[in-house]
Design an enzyme around this catalytic site. Structure first.
Site, PDB file in Angstrom:
ATOM      1  N   ARG A  72      16.423  -8.609   6.127  1.00 24.13           N
ATOM      2  CA  ARG A  72      17.734  -8.902   6.721  1.00 24.13           C
ATOM      3  C   ARG A  72      18.760  -9.283   5.660  1.00 24.13           C
ATOM      4  NH1 ARG A  72      14.218 -11.438  10.532  1.00 24.13           N
ATOM      5  NH2 ARG A  72      14.308 -10.462  12.599  1.00 24.13           N
ATOM      6  N   LYS A 175      -2.011 -11.296   7.536  1.00 24.71           N
ATOM      7  CA  LYS A 175      -2.489 -12.344   8.419  1.00 24.71           C
ATOM      8  C   LYS A 175      -1.382 -13.379   8.606  1.00 24.71           C
ATOM      9  CE  LYS A 175      -4.528 -15.781   5.340  1.00 24.71           C
ATOM     10  NZ  LYS A 175      -3.850 -16.977   5.884  1.00 24.71           N
ATOM     11  N   HIS A 205      -6.636 -11.133   1.922  1.00 28.93           N
ATOM     12  CA  HIS A 205      -6.649 -10.944   0.474  1.00 28.93           C
ATOM     13  C   HIS A 205      -7.929 -11.457  -0.181  1.00 28.93           C
ATOM     14  CE1 HIS A 205      -5.142 -15.151   0.508  1.00 28.93           C
ATOM     15  NE2 HIS A 205      -5.707 -15.227  -0.674  1.00 28.93           N
ATOM     16  N   LYS A 209     -10.825  -9.891  -3.704  1.00 35.07           N
ATOM     17  CA  LYS A 209     -11.249 -10.585  -4.921  1.00 35.07           C
ATOM     18  C   LYS A 209     -12.544  -9.969  -5.451  1.00 35.07           C
ATOM     19  CE  LYS A 209      -9.064 -15.004  -3.795  1.00 35.07           C
ATOM     20  NZ  LYS A 209      -8.180 -15.033  -4.963  1.00 35.07           N
ATOM     21  N   GLU A 243      -8.535 -26.648  -1.542  1.00 34.71           N
ATOM     22  CA  GLU A 243      -7.231 -26.546  -2.174  1.00 34.71           C
ATOM     23  C   GLU A 243      -6.752 -27.940  -2.558  1.00 34.71           C
ATOM     24  OE1 GLU A 243      -4.723 -23.083  -0.242  1.00 34.71           O
ATOM     25  OE2 GLU A 243      -5.506 -24.389   1.323  1.00 34.71           O
ATOM     26  N   ASP A 262      -5.525 -20.800   9.655  1.00 37.60           N
ATOM     27  CA  ASP A 262      -5.049 -20.356   8.351  1.00 37.60           C
ATOM     28  C   ASP A 262      -6.181 -19.881   7.455  1.00 37.60           C
ATOM     29  OD1 ASP A 262      -3.092 -19.938   6.316  1.00 37.60           O
ATOM     30  OD2 ASP A 262      -3.626 -21.864   5.417  1.00 37.60           O
ATOM     31  N   HIS A 267     -10.678 -16.112   6.187  1.00 39.48           N
ATOM     32  CA  HIS A 267     -11.387 -16.205   4.908  1.00 39.48           C
ATOM     33  C   HIS A 267     -12.828 -16.689   5.071  1.00 39.48           C
ATOM     34  CE1 HIS A 267      -7.523 -15.405   3.422  1.00 39.48           C
ATOM     35  NE2 HIS A 267      -7.130 -16.605   3.105  1.00 39.48           N
ATOM     36  N   LYS A 363      -6.977 -29.049   2.541  1.00 35.67           N
ATOM     37  CA  LYS A 363      -5.888 -29.231   1.587  1.00 35.67           C
ATOM     38  C   LYS A 363      -5.929 -30.641   1.013  1.00 35.67           C
ATOM     39  CE  LYS A 363      -2.610 -25.777   3.291  1.00 35.67           C
ATOM     40  NZ  LYS A 363      -2.673 -25.010   2.031  1.00 35.67           N
TER      41      LYS A 363
END
Length: 512
Positions: A72, A175, A205, A209, A243, A262, A267, A363
């Site tokens: 946009r 995703k 993704h 790997k 993470e 998430d 994953h 996290k």
């Protein structure tokens, strides 16, 4: 037809590495145009264009190739090219080569449009028609939907209604693919109105790997592993996606997803499937994905005592004080979104009966790390138990997915000197040391595979729906209770209930 080309060596002037010989022969896709919807976003800047540049540097892209950025934001093609050059310089893994960039930049174009409007894609269609003439892309299209989930349905419809009569079309969907089983099925139904399954590439993704792909090679290319890859020899499996970062600028997205949507839904469950799957009859896309679906269908829905969720509070990560999740910008002060999740899963089949798979993600943990740890049963008669320093530990096969990609095997060995003293040591294989080259980014492999029409590393309709079915069952139990958040401090390894989850079985998490 796809052709084979020899890529430019990465270490000109250095001694040749014979282990790289097999890596230099790659297929080149047919002429095509790559259309990136959401081209003004972070994903395009940080991942997609650095990946495309690395492919261009190695001459893995077709000679007749074009990129069309669509968003946009008002911008010209020249401004877009300039921003993408800056992105490649900042985020690319390779040295910046002017010749390689000019070769790629010559095919970069940009269209500003609101693709939610009924005629929003007319300008895109017209530009692609021009590129067929000027760049020789022959009507072949790869559409990359790097957009919010709520925009995917209308984009799929508009792309499908404007498909040309010549050339092939492929659709890459980022995703999260839906928010639950119902929305995933609705999206699959919308896509199936205009595209067949072979044209759809649902991207995760992690599957791009190298170390994730190496799970297949590790198991099925080495005769020493497959005979012991079962409940008779393996005590349990631990899979961790840790993470150290918080939510950053993704708070609005994360508030809608949490750790279960998430990371766990895609994953973690994909890593479970790759670890537990049966040998495929060959390594074609459908054969590999058939075996993964069997694992996902065999997963036993964990009860409330087998699932833990958490949310980080204030703390210290790598010596730096960080806020709690509820204090992050864009997060509700009473948010009940989980930033940590752990579960004990069982694969109800002959190979894995009664063998627990412990999975966790979170996290603001002590460090960034993704690993698969396969712990074997202890030796039945350990005569060296009293001689072992710290106790004789079981053998563990540890697959490091990030950040230090490789494989490690923990074994007991005699300490040099008199007497019989046993200590656990590591037999290590590191990609960087063996191949003396930087590993390709996951997006390089996945973009190239989509151009080639190879869907092996992408998720299929039934995979996605099986994953969401498990998530929905877990979330349904969560709706009955109100958690006491936060329940772990940033910089720690997660809530104490996660330790209890494995501690009840007489086990402990491997420390990140």
């Amino acid at each position: 037809m796809a052709t084979t080309t020899r890529a430019t060596p990465e270490h000109d002037g250095k001694e040749a590495n014979p282990l790289l010989e097999g890596l230099r022969l790659r297929r080149t896709p047919e002429p095509c145009a790559l259309v990136i919807f959401g081209a003004s976003g972070d994903l395009t800047k940080r991942k997609l264009f650095p990946a495309l540049y690395s492919l261009a540097l190695r001459r893995l892209l077709p000679e007749s190739f074009a990129i069309l950025g669509v968003a946009r934001s008002e911008s010209t093609t020249e401004e877009f090219r300039s921003r993408m050059e800056e992105a490649v310089r900042e985020f690319g893994r390779d040295r910046f080569d002017e010749e390689a960039w000019e070769r790629l930049a010559g095919g970069i174009n940009y269209v500003a449009t609101d693709f939610a409007d009924e005629g929003g894609l007319d300008a895109v269609r017209d530009c692609l028609t021009e590129l067929d003439e000027s760049r020789g892309t022959r009507g072949n299209r790869v559409y990359y939907l790097a957009t919010p989930p709520n925009a995917i349905g209308i984009l799929v419809q508009q792309i499908g209604e404007r498909r040309g009569a010549s050339g092939w079309t492929r659709l890459i969907v980022e995703k999260p693919f839906g928010r639950d089983l119902t929305s995933a099925r609705e999206l699959n139904a919308k896509i199936s109105e205009f595209f067949v399954e072979d044209e759809v590439f649902r991207i995760d993704h992690y599957l791009g790997k190298e170390t994730v792909q190496n799970m297949l090679a590790l198991r099925f290319a080495n005769g020493i592993f497959e005979p012991v890859w079962n409940r008779q020899f393996i005590n349990h499996v631990q899979i961790s996606v840790a993470e150290s970062i918080g939510v950053g600028s993704r708070a609005s997205f994360y508030e809608e997803t949490g750790a279960i949507r998430d990371i766990f839904q895609n994953h973690l469950l994909q890593l479970v499937a790759l670890t537990a799957m049966e040998p495929p009859i060959d390594f074609t896309a459908d054969s590999v994905r058939n075996e993964k679906v069997k694992v996902l269908r065999s997963l036993h829905t964990p009860g409330p005592k087998s699932v833990v969720r958490g949310q980080y509070g204030p703390g210290f990560v790598e010596g730096i004080e960080v806020p709690g999740y509820r204090d992050e910008e864009g997060v509700a002060p009473d948010s009940e979104t989980e930033t940590y999740m752990a579960a004990k899963l069982y694969v109800d089949n002959w190979r894995w009966a009664d063998t627990p798979f412990y999975v966790r993600t979170g996290k603001r943990l002590p460090r960034r790390e993704t690993t698969i740890a396969i712990e074997f049963n202890r030796a039945p008669h350990p005569p060296f138990e009293e001689m072992a320093r710290g106790g004789l530990r079981p053998n563990v096969l540890l697959v490091h997915i990030q950040p230090d990609e490789g494989v490690s095997l923990e074994i007991g060995a005699k300490v040099p000197g008199q007497g019989m003293s046993i200590q656990t040591v590591h037999m290590d294989f590191l990609y960087g040391g063996a191949f003396r080259t930087a590993l390709p980014e996951a997006y390089e492999r996945l973009i190239l595979d989509a151009m080639l029409g190879d869907a092996t590393l992408f998720t299929r309709t039934d995979e996605v729906e099986e994953q969401w079915a498990l998530v929905d069952a877990i979330v349904a139990t969560w709706r009955r209770d109100r958690p006491s958040f936060p329940n772990y401090a940033a910089g720690t390894s997660g809530p104490s209930s996660a330790d209890d989850l494995v501690g009840r079985d007489g086990r402990a998490w491997r420390r990140p």
